[in-house]
Design a protein around this motif. Structure first.
Motif, PDB file in Angstrom:
ATOM      1  N   ASP A  40     -43.185  -1.410  41.406  1.00  0.00           N
ATOM      2  CA  ASP A  40     -42.726  -1.097  42.757  1.00  0.00           C
ATOM      3  C   ASP A  40     -43.922  -1.064  43.694  1.00  0.00           C
ATOM      4  N   THR A  41     -43.805  -1.738  44.837  1.00  0.00           N
ATOM      5  CA  THR A  41     -44.824  -1.682  45.881  1.00  0.00           C
ATOM      6  C   THR A  41     -44.436  -0.560  46.832  1.00  0.00           C
ATOM      7  N   LEU A  42     -45.199   0.531  46.803  1.00  0.00           N
ATOM      8  CA  LEU A  42     -44.751   1.767  47.428  1.00  0.00           C
ATOM      9  C   LEU A  42     -45.466   2.062  48.742  1.00  0.00           C
ATOM     10  N   LYS A  65     -49.892   3.430  52.535  1.00  0.00           N
ATOM     11  CA  LYS A  65     -49.537   2.468  51.502  1.00  0.00           C
ATOM     12  C   LYS A  65     -50.116   2.950  50.184  1.00  0.00           C
ATOM     13  N   LEU A  66     -49.289   2.972  49.145  1.00  0.00           N
ATOM     14  CA  LEU A  66     -49.700   3.543  47.863  1.00  0.00           C
ATOM     15  C   LEU A  66     -50.051   2.496  46.819  1.00  0.00           C
ATOM     16  N   GLY A  67     -49.761   1.230  47.087  1.00  0.00           N
ATOM     17  CA  GLY A  67     -50.072   0.175  46.132  1.00  0.00           C
ATOM     18  C   GLY A  67     -48.924  -0.132  45.186  1.00  0.00           C
ATOM     19  N   ASP A  68     -49.206  -0.960  44.174  1.00  0.00           N
ATOM     20  CA  ASP A  68     -48.206  -1.380  43.185  1.00  0.00           C
ATOM     21  C   ASP A  68     -48.283  -0.481  41.957  1.00  0.00           C
ATOM     22  N   ILE A 101     -40.151   7.915  50.274  1.00  0.00           N
ATOM     23  CA  ILE A 101     -40.973   6.971  49.522  1.00  0.00           C
ATOM     24  C   ILE A 101     -40.161   5.704  49.306  1.00  0.00           C
ATOM     25  N   TYR A 102     -40.739   4.570  49.686  1.00  0.00           N
ATOM     26  CA  TYR A 102     -40.058   3.277  49.640  1.00  0.00           C
ATOM     27  C   TYR A 102     -40.715   2.337  48.645  1.00  0.00           C
ATOM     28  N   ASN A 103     -39.892   1.502  48.011  1.00  0.00           N
ATOM     29  CA  ASN A 103     -40.365   0.265  47.400  1.00  0.00           C
ATOM     30  C   ASN A 103     -40.104  -0.854  48.404  1.00  0.00           C
ATOM     31  N   ASN A 104     -41.139  -1.541  48.832  1.00  0.00           N
ATOM     32  CA  ASN A 104     -40.955  -2.580  49.857  1.00  0.00           C
ATOM     33  C   ASN A 104     -41.630  -3.885  49.470  1.00  0.00           C
ATOM     34  N   GLY A 105     -41.624  -4.186  48.174  1.00  0.00           N
ATOM     35  CA  GLY A 105     -42.361  -5.362  47.698  1.00  0.00           C
ATOM     36  C   GLY A 105     -41.856  -6.683  48.238  1.00  0.00           C
ATOM     37  N   ALA A 106     -40.548  -6.930  48.203  1.00  0.00           N
ATOM     38  CA  ALA A 106     -40.019  -8.246  48.562  1.00  0.00           C
ATOM     39  C   ALA A 106     -39.808  -8.385  50.071  1.00  0.00           C
ATOM     40  N   PHE A 178     -30.885  15.466  50.421  1.00  0.00           N
ATOM     41  CA  PHE A 178     -31.354  14.212  49.852  1.00  0.00           C
ATOM     42  C   PHE A 178     -30.466  13.068  50.304  1.00  0.00           C
ATOM     43  N   TYR A 179     -31.081  11.910  50.504  1.00  0.00           N
ATOM     44  CA  TYR A 179     -30.314  10.729  50.839  1.00  0.00           C
ATOM     45  C   TYR A 179     -29.437  10.327  49.662  1.00  0.00           C
ATOM     46  N   SER A 180     -28.255   9.769  49.944  1.00  0.00           N
ATOM     47  CA  SER A 180     -27.303   9.507  48.869  1.00  0.00           C
ATOM     48  C   SER A 180     -26.940   8.031  48.706  1.00  0.00           C
ATOM     49  N   LEU A 181     -27.381   7.150  49.584  1.00  0.00           N
ATOM     50  CA  LEU A 181     -26.990   5.741  49.492  1.00  0.00           C
ATOM     51  C   LEU A 181     -28.217   4.839  49.540  1.00  0.00           C
ATOM     52  N   ILE A 182     -28.467   4.118  48.466  1.00  0.00           N
ATOM     53  CA  ILE A 182     -29.552   3.143  48.392  1.00  0.00           C
ATOM     54  C   ILE A 182     -29.042   1.937  47.629  1.00  0.00           C
ATOM     55  N   ASP A 183     -29.325   0.733  48.110  1.00  0.00           N
ATOM     56  CA  ASP A 183     -28.880  -0.488  47.436  1.00  0.00           C
ATOM     57  C   ASP A 183     -30.046  -1.443  47.286  1.00  0.00           C
ATOM     58  N   GLY A 184     -30.036  -2.215  46.182  1.00  0.00           N
ATOM     59  CA  GLY A 184     -31.025  -3.260  45.976  1.00  0.00           C
ATOM     60  C   GLY A 184     -32.341  -2.734  45.448  1.00  0.00           C
ATOM     61  N   CYS A 185     -33.252  -3.679  45.151  1.00  0.00           N
ATOM     62  CA  CYS A 185     -34.556  -3.295  44.610  1.00  0.00           C
ATOM     63  C   CYS A 185     -35.421  -2.613  45.668  1.00  0.00           C
ATOM     64  N   ASP A 186     -35.392  -3.135  46.888  1.00  0.00           N
ATOM     65  CA  ASP A 186     -36.185  -2.544  47.962  1.00  0.00           C
ATOM     66  C   ASP A 186     -35.412  -1.415  48.619  1.00  0.00           C
ATOM     67  N   GLY A 187     -36.159  -0.434  49.092  1.00  0.00           N
ATOM     68  CA  GLY A 187     -35.523   0.698  49.766  1.00  0.00           C
ATOM     69  C   GLY A 187     -36.099   2.002  49.270  1.00  0.00           C
ATOM     70  N   ILE A 188     -35.439   3.097  49.630  1.00  0.00           N
ATOM     71  CA  ILE A 188     -35.930   4.427  49.270  1.00  0.00           C
ATOM     72  C   ILE A 188     -35.806   4.644  47.768  1.00  0.00           C
ATOM     73  N   VAL A 189     -36.901   5.080  47.141  1.00  0.00           N
ATOM     74  CA  VAL A 189     -36.856   5.449  45.732  1.00  0.00           C
ATOM     75  C   VAL A 189     -36.874   6.964  45.539  1.00  0.00           C
TER      76      VAL A 189
END
Length: 255
Positions: A40-42, A65-68, A101-106, A178-189
């Motif tokens: 994950d690219t965070l 940016k936290l890196g991969d 905290i997000y994964n935003n790699g793609a 807490f957030y309750s809806l996340i879809d796909g690889c990218d987004g809030i982790v």
């Protein structure tokens, strides 16, 4: 001419009142399952907003940016995420603290400017929701637009984990969400927000063994209903955050 009498209680030169100062920061992240298949690219951010009466501070936000990362453990400080220091509070101040905290790699978003704006907006929405819950519509109107206020009122009239933007819980005097809806690889982790009065916050800090609030949140993609992550095992992030006293002084932000 007789000398002028000396005032027994002269007016101090500096009349700016000092407040209790608090520090908020993300401490450690433990990843046991990434949201994507491998790394994950965070990016991460945290923020604080203060409200009192019908007034609110400008949100104070820090991002990095936290890196991969694959499954691992790391310190947020070592990855460059700063703390929020010298937050001035008193007993009647409502303190709302939020991290995302997000994964935003793609997709490559949000960038740090977008994330900072988004966290500021989410802090205002949460503070407005707190104000509506405490029957303070004047403050809610000062924080968000009329359209956003109408949506919040509608959500409150039919409360549920799905209809509310935040799924609220109560933990030891701190209201958490807490957030309750996340879809796909990218987004809030991982994400969370907490709210407490200055009185409750100070009491919790003072009564703890090391005079800090140290809490660990687990954000699990499957358990939290965050859609279907690309990793079939589901994402799992364990976030530790700290709130602690920094004594008395002149605050960086207060209300």
């Amino acid at each position: 001419m007789p000398p002028l009498p000396i005032r027994k209680n002269p007016i101090p030169i500096n009349t700016v009142a000092t407040k209790s100062l608090c520090q908020f920061y993300l401490d450690k992240c433990v990843i046991t399952n990434t949201r994507s298949l491998h790394k994950d690219t965070l990016v991460a951010g945290l923020g604080v907003v203060l409200t009192k009466g019908t007034s609110a501070s400008k949100p104070s936000v820090t991002c990095a940016k936290l890196g991969d990362h694959n499954n691992t453990t790391f310190s947020f400080w070592e990855k460059g995420l700063a703390s929020l220091d010298n937050i001035g509070i008193d007993a009647d101040t409502q303190v709302t603290f939020l991290y995302e905290i997000y994964n935003n790699g793609a997709k490559g978003h949000p960038d740090l400017d977008e994330l900072q704006q988004q966290i500021g907006d989410h802090l205002k929405l949460q503070a407005a929701l707190n104000a509506l819950n405490s029957s303070n519509p004047q403050l809610a109107e000062a924080l968000v637009s009329q359209d956003e206020l109408d949506k919040l009122k509608q959500q409150m009239s039919t409360p549920s984990a799905k209809s509310l933007m935040f799924a609220s819980v109560f933990t030891g005097g701190l209201y958490g969400a807490f957030y309750s809806l996340i879809d796909g690889c990218d987004g809030i982790v991982a994400a969370g927000t907490y709210s407490a009065t200055g009185a409750v916050l100070s009491e919790r800090i003072a009564s703890s063994p090391n005079q800090v609030i140290a809490q660990t949140d687990t954000s699990n993609g499957k358990q939290n209903g965050w859609g279907a992550p690309c990793n079939p095992h589901g994402s799992n992030y364990v976030i530790s955050w700290i709130a602690q006293s920094r004594g008395q002084g002149l605050p960086v932000i207060s209300v």
